[in-house]
Design a protein around this motif. Structure first.
Motif, PDB file in Angstrom:
ATOM      1  N   ARG A   1      -5.574  -3.395   8.841  1.00  0.00           N
ATOM      2  CA  ARG A   1      -6.436  -4.503   8.398  1.00  0.00           C
ATOM      3  C   ARG A   1      -6.032  -4.936   6.993  1.00  0.00           C
ATOM      4  N   GLU A   2      -6.482  -6.144   6.628  1.00  0.00           N
ATOM      5  CA  GLU A   2      -6.230  -6.627   5.280  1.00  0.00           C
ATOM      6  C   GLU A   2      -7.164  -5.884   4.307  1.00  0.00           C
ATOM      7  N   TRP A   3      -6.585  -5.258   3.305  1.00  0.00           N
ATOM      8  CA  TRP A   3      -7.389  -4.540   2.321  1.00  0.00           C
ATOM      9  C   TRP A   3      -7.468  -5.326   1.021  1.00  0.00           C
TER      10      TRP A   3
ATOM     11  N   TRP B   1      -5.689  -7.968  -6.083  1.00  0.00           N
ATOM     12  CA  TRP B   1      -4.768  -7.222  -5.224  1.00  0.00           C
ATOM     13  C   TRP B   1      -5.238  -7.288  -3.770  1.00  0.00           C
ATOM     14  N   HIS B   2      -4.300  -7.455  -2.863  1.00  0.00           N
ATOM     15  CA  HIS B   2      -4.633  -7.368  -1.435  1.00  0.00           C
ATOM     16  C   HIS B   2      -3.369  -6.934  -0.708  1.00  0.00           C
TER      17      HIS B   2
ATOM     18  N   VAL C   1       0.817  -1.219   0.000  1.00  0.00           N
ATOM     19  CA  VAL C   1       0.000   0.000   0.000  1.00  0.00           C
ATOM     20  C   VAL C   1       0.856   1.277   0.000  1.00  0.00           C
ATOM     21  N   HIS C   2       1.877   1.311   0.845  1.00  0.00           N
ATOM     22  CA  HIS C   2       2.632   2.570   0.977  1.00  0.00           C
ATOM     23  C   HIS C   2       3.304   2.947  -0.337  1.00  0.00           C
TER      24      HIS C   2
ATOM     25  N   LEU D   1      -8.471  -0.071  -1.253  1.00  0.00           N
ATOM     26  CA  LEU D   1      -7.362   0.705  -1.839  1.00  0.00           C
ATOM     27  C   LEU D   1      -7.917   1.869  -2.674  1.00  0.00           C
ATOM     28  N   LEU D   2      -8.966   1.613  -3.428  1.00  0.00           N
ATOM     29  CA  LEU D   2      -9.549   2.668  -4.265  1.00  0.00           C
ATOM     30  C   LEU D   2     -10.076   3.810  -3.387  1.00  0.00           C
TER      31      LEU D   2
END
Ligand code: 5AD
Ligand code: SF4
Length: 469
Positions: free
Chosen positions: A238-240, A230-231, A202-203, A245-246
């Motif tokens: 938490r798991e996204w 994607w995850h 994510v980052h 993400l959007l």
């Protein structure tokens, strides 16, 4: 990914000092377009600027596609032409390195150099960050083949986007968030050429998106062979999934439009469908390949869903976002496909209704299970089916385009048009829209009324444009 593209090099202002020039030719999907840009960025750090003319390039880089047989054969014919170009350059006392990157490079490795000795280096999609070292080695006269899988490193080690280059590339950008595929559809080489599914953290995605926004990008398309698989661990621990993400990307100032491609029906989860309902900036367009409409063929393809499950999924997506336009990929003539199976595909297309689609004759790819299946369908049968299928899809596309006539829609202005006085932008549903240049400037999102639709583009009525404050 979707349609086969073929993009040739672009021109960049030369930097001061001793610069070398690289000509990049991109085949295949949008992910290759993104990778080509990142390779150009990596070479930029080594003093290369991009050129649009292969004749005066010090390096030619073919970023290749292996999805269908024709795509790989094109690369070999191009290499034949390049040999003449390199010989001419050498006879003028110059030098020209020739590199092959992408999925053909990954799949064929050393075989490329055996078949086309003009090639100096072969580099698979997971090792692009090593391009400057590989180029240096090739300049010493050594042939280099690098097709390791070092996926964890790939995203980490690629150089950050260069702001100047991003600006030069325009107001829309691709951003790879996921790569590889674990689905193993029996017709497809991707799991073998791109390797296992890997999600980018994510980052990294957020910081690249912010950098793009800072450099004037207003529309970001998230890319992945299975982008909706994607995850990752979210900012909240938490798991996204892609839906979350959007939501996060939508908060970035300056990014007004989001898209993603390409998706697998099995990975369309509730959060992602809800994102289509909740996020205005998520454009109402979804590429959701189904490939075939017969349960028997879907099973043989290892798609792991039925035609009716796909129909129900489409209903749920349309409930969430009624104005969504669907696009798809279809394969005709998969081994064992009967006339009745093909009619099932035609029925599915008729039921769903596509705004746009890509369709192909099945092409056996060595190493995939489909290539060894009995009952390969004769070429003339595939051709006949493809014509019928494309006629239906063309009719649906024309209907969708016609339906936009008279409507006022939002357009992100991207570039000058072909004729003076024009600007071209994109509709929310991805069609090019030709506008009068007075409607705004590149990077603006304007409201225009569509007066005419052709097969692939829209014409705006320039007298009734409204420019938002
Ligand atoms: N033959 C024909 N089409 C193929 N595709 C992938 N592999 C093959 C093949 N062997 C198509 C699928 C996929 C798109 C990118 O290319 O429709 O979704
Ligand atoms: Fe290929 Fe299927 Fe993976 Fe798509 S989901 S990349 S078609 S194996």
């Amino acid at each position: 990914m979707s349609d086969i593209l073929e993009l040739t090099g672009r021109e960049e202002a030369p930097a001061a000092g001793n610069t070398r020039k690289v000509f990049v030719k991109t085949y295949g999907c949008q992910m290759n377009v993104y990778d080509s840009q990142r390779m150009a960025d990596a070479l930029g750090a080594d003093g290369y600027v991009e050129t649009a003319s292969p004749e005066d390039a010090d390096m030619i880089l073919l970023n290749t596609c292996h999805i269908r047989e024709k795509a790989a054969e094109k690369v070999y014919s191009e290499l034949g032409r390049l040999r003449k170009l390199r010989d001419r350059r050498r006879s003028d006392g110059g030098e020209m390195l020739i590199g092959v990157a992408g999925c053909v490079a990954q799949a064929e490795g050393e075989e490329i150099i055996r078949r086309a000795p003009v090639v100096d280096f072969v580099i698979g999609p997971q090792t692009y960050h090593r391009l400057p070292q590989i180029a240096a080695e090739a300049r010493q006269g050594n042939k280099v083949v690098e097709t390791d899988y070092a996926m964890e490193d790939k995203f980490e080690k690629l150089p950050a986007h260069d702001e100047q280059r991003v600006r030069a590339r325009g107001v829309t950008a691709f951003l790879t968030v996921q790569e590889g595929c674990d689905k193993f559809c029996t017709f497809c080489v991707v799991p073998y050429t791109r390797g296992a599914e890997v999600s980018r953290p994510v980052h990294q995605i957020l910081s690249e998106a912010r950098r793009l926004a800072g450099a004037g990008v207003r529309e970001v398309t998230l890319l992945g062979q299975n982008v909706n698989a994607w995850h990752g661990e979210g900012a909240d621990g938490r798991e996204w999934g892609l839906g979350e993400l959007l939501h996060e990307l939508a908060k970035i100032d300056g990014i007004d439009r989001l898209r993603y491609t390409t998706s697998h029906p099995r990975d369309m989860d509730d959060a992602l469908i809800a994102a289509h309902r909740d996020l205005d900036c998520l454009m109402p367009y979804l590429h959701l390949p189904v490939q075939a409409g017969s349960d028997r063929i879907l099973k043989a393809m290892n798609r792991k869903h039925t035609a009716d499950e796909y129909r129900r999924l489409v209903d749920r997506i349309r409930d969430a976002r009624p104005d969504i336009a669907l696009s798809g990929d279809f394969i005709v003539g998969f081994p064992g496909e009967t006339d009745a199976d093909f009619e099932d595909t035609m029925r599915l297309i008729a039921d769903v209704g596509y705004a746009q689609a890509f369709s192909f004759k099945y092409s056996p790819r060595p190493g995939t299970p489909g290539a060894d299946m009995d009952d390969q369908v004769p070429e003339d049968v595939k051709t006949g089916r493809l014509h019928r299928l494309q006629a239906l899809l063309d009719e649906q596309q024309a209907g969708f385009m016609k339906g936009l006539e008279g409507r006022t829609i939002s357009v992100l202005l991207e570039k000058p048009g072909r004729d003076p006085g024009q600007l071209v932008g994109r509709s929310p549903w991805l069609q090019p829209v030709v506008c009068d240049e007075n409607v705004g400037k590149i990077g603006d999102i304007v409201q225009v009324r569509i007066t005419r639709a052709s097969a692939n583009s829209l014409i705006a009525d320039n007298s009734e444009v409204e420019i938002p404050a």
